[in-house]
Write an enzyme that holds these catalytic residues in place. Structure first.
Site, short mmCIF file in Angstrom:
data_model
loop_
_atom_site.label_atom_id
_atom_site.label_comp_id
_atom_site.label_asym_id
_atom_site.label_seq_id
_atom_site.Cartn_x
_atom_site.Cartn_y
_atom_site.Cartn_z
N HIS A 63 17.18 53.76 31.77
CA HIS A 63 17.36 55.15 31.34
C HIS A 63 17.10 55.26 29.85
O HIS A 63 17.69 54.52 29.05
CB HIS A 63 18.77 55.64 31.66
CG HIS A 63 19.06 55.73 33.13
ND1 HIS A 63 18.91 56.91 33.84
CD2 HIS A 63 19.44 54.80 34.03
CE1 HIS A 63 19.22 56.69 35.11
NE2 HIS A 63 19.54 55.42 35.25
N HIS A 69 19.07 56.91 43.23
CA HIS A 69 20.32 56.19 43.00
C HIS A 69 21.16 56.36 44.28
O HIS A 69 21.60 57.47 44.59
CB HIS A 69 21.10 56.79 41.84
CG HIS A 69 20.60 56.41 40.48
ND1 HIS A 69 19.44 56.89 39.95
CD2 HIS A 69 21.13 55.56 39.56
CE1 HIS A 69 19.27 56.37 38.74
NE2 HIS A 69 20.27 55.57 38.47
N GLU A 95 25.27 53.09 44.91
CA GLU A 95 25.69 52.45 43.66
C GLU A 95 27.23 52.45 43.69
O GLU A 95 27.83 51.42 43.92
CB GLU A 95 25.17 53.24 42.44
CG GLU A 95 25.58 52.61 41.10
CD GLU A 95 25.13 53.42 39.88
OE1 GLU A 95 24.71 54.58 40.04
OE2 GLU A 95 25.21 52.87 38.75
ZN LIG Z 1 20.45 54.26 36.79
#
Ligand SMILES: [Zn+2]
Length: 317
Positions: free
Chosen positions: A14, A195, A198
């Protein structure tokens, strides 16, 4: 910089979580905030007592506040690319959520153009690293904002944008609410990662695959489901694992319980990534060292992960 016998590739990084402390400090000063190095570091690096993903995400408050102009986004992109070049990376995919940088009036399109200018700056400075940019939709963004992000990713495909992602506090909104947008990306031939699994349930992983994702951001929760792991194997889905970050966000309770060795040994395609170099206080070299030390991965095994990453890259290498 550690050199390796294989190309170093980071597929999950990121932009706003990877800015250098000197860059953040100078940007803060430009915004009227006089901060010492350690004050900046404390604001943007997660503490060792971090208990959750939402707590981890608070480290993005300062970078988000400072990156509200085209110039700051361009220079931020250059700052991260330069760090990666100095670390000897061959290729990296940087991702960011355009909708976070529109607080002072920029449009999402302007943020994308500003980041792509940063990539061009790196090319003009003759940096050798190759870069792909992914746009992130955000879990808690509005449907209109996320639609705009998806449309921009499609519009800029092959002219700077390599793919699409969905980031943010995973469990806040059901993944099914994003099906239409990923369907649109799929029909537009735009590759995407999501994502999933997670800090949320493994069901999100199978859902993401059913949308057409060929890569999954993290996917640690697959370890709880034999069926989910079989699906990953069968569909040859690539997991973007980020061991240090996964422990910090409590995606896994401790490093020793990280499933990377289990996944790798049973033939799931895994890659190792940093997630956020500054927030997580890591680099790809540190992640390699961790994998060697705690999971006894050999250089050949790391080279295999690097090949997996090269084949799964969204930009043409
Ligand atoms: Zn990430």
């Amino acid at each position: 910089m550690t050199t390796t016998a294989f190309p170093k590739i980071d597929l999950h990084l990121h932009l706003d979580g990877s800015l250098s402390i000197p860059f953040l400090k100078s940007l803060a000063l430009e915004n009227g905030l006089t901060m010492t190095d350690s004050e900046v570091r404390n604001a943007v690096t997660v503490s060792s007592s971090c208990q959750s993903l939402p707590e981890y995400l608070r480290c993005f408050d300062l970078p988000t506040r400072l990156l509200q102009t085209e110039k700051s986004l361009t220079l931020a992109t250059f700052d991260v690319i330069q760090q990666l070049e100095n670390q000897g990376l061959f290729y990296a995919e940087l991702r960011f959520a355009p909708q976070h940088y529109t607080r002072l009036g920029l449009t999402q399109q302007q943020t994308v153009a500003a980041v792509l200018n940063g990539v061009n700056m790196a090319k003009q400075a003759n940096l050798k690293i190759r870069i792909g940019i992914l746009l992130c939709m955000f879990v808690t963004g509005s449907p209109a904002q996320n639609q705009e992000t998806a449309e921009l990713a499609v519009a800029y495909q092959n002219i700077g944008i390599a793919g699409l992602d969905l980031a943010g506090p995973e469990s806040a909104v059901p993944l099914s609410e994003f099906e239409t947008l990923f369907h649109y990306a799929y029909l537009s031939d735009l590759p995407f990662t999501i994502h999933a699994g997670e800090c949320g349930n493994y069901d999100n992983i199978s859902k993401a695959i059913s949308f057409g994702a060929r890569r999954i951001g993290h996917g640690c929760a697959a370890r709880f489901s034999e069926e989910c792991m079989r699906l990953l194997e069968r569909e040859q889905i690539v997991l973007e694992l980020c061991p240090t970050s996964n422990v910090q966000t409590k995606a896994v309770p401790s490093l020793f319980e990280h499933p990377i060795r289990t996944f790798f040994d049973r033939g799931i395609l895994v890659t190792v990534n940093t997630d956020n170099m500054t927030v997580s206080n890591t680099t790809l070299d540190k992640e390699y060292t961790l994998l060697k030390k705690h999971f006894h991965f050999t250089d050949d095994e790391l080279a295999k992960m690097s090949r997996t990453a090269a084949l799964a890259a969204f930009a043409r290498l």
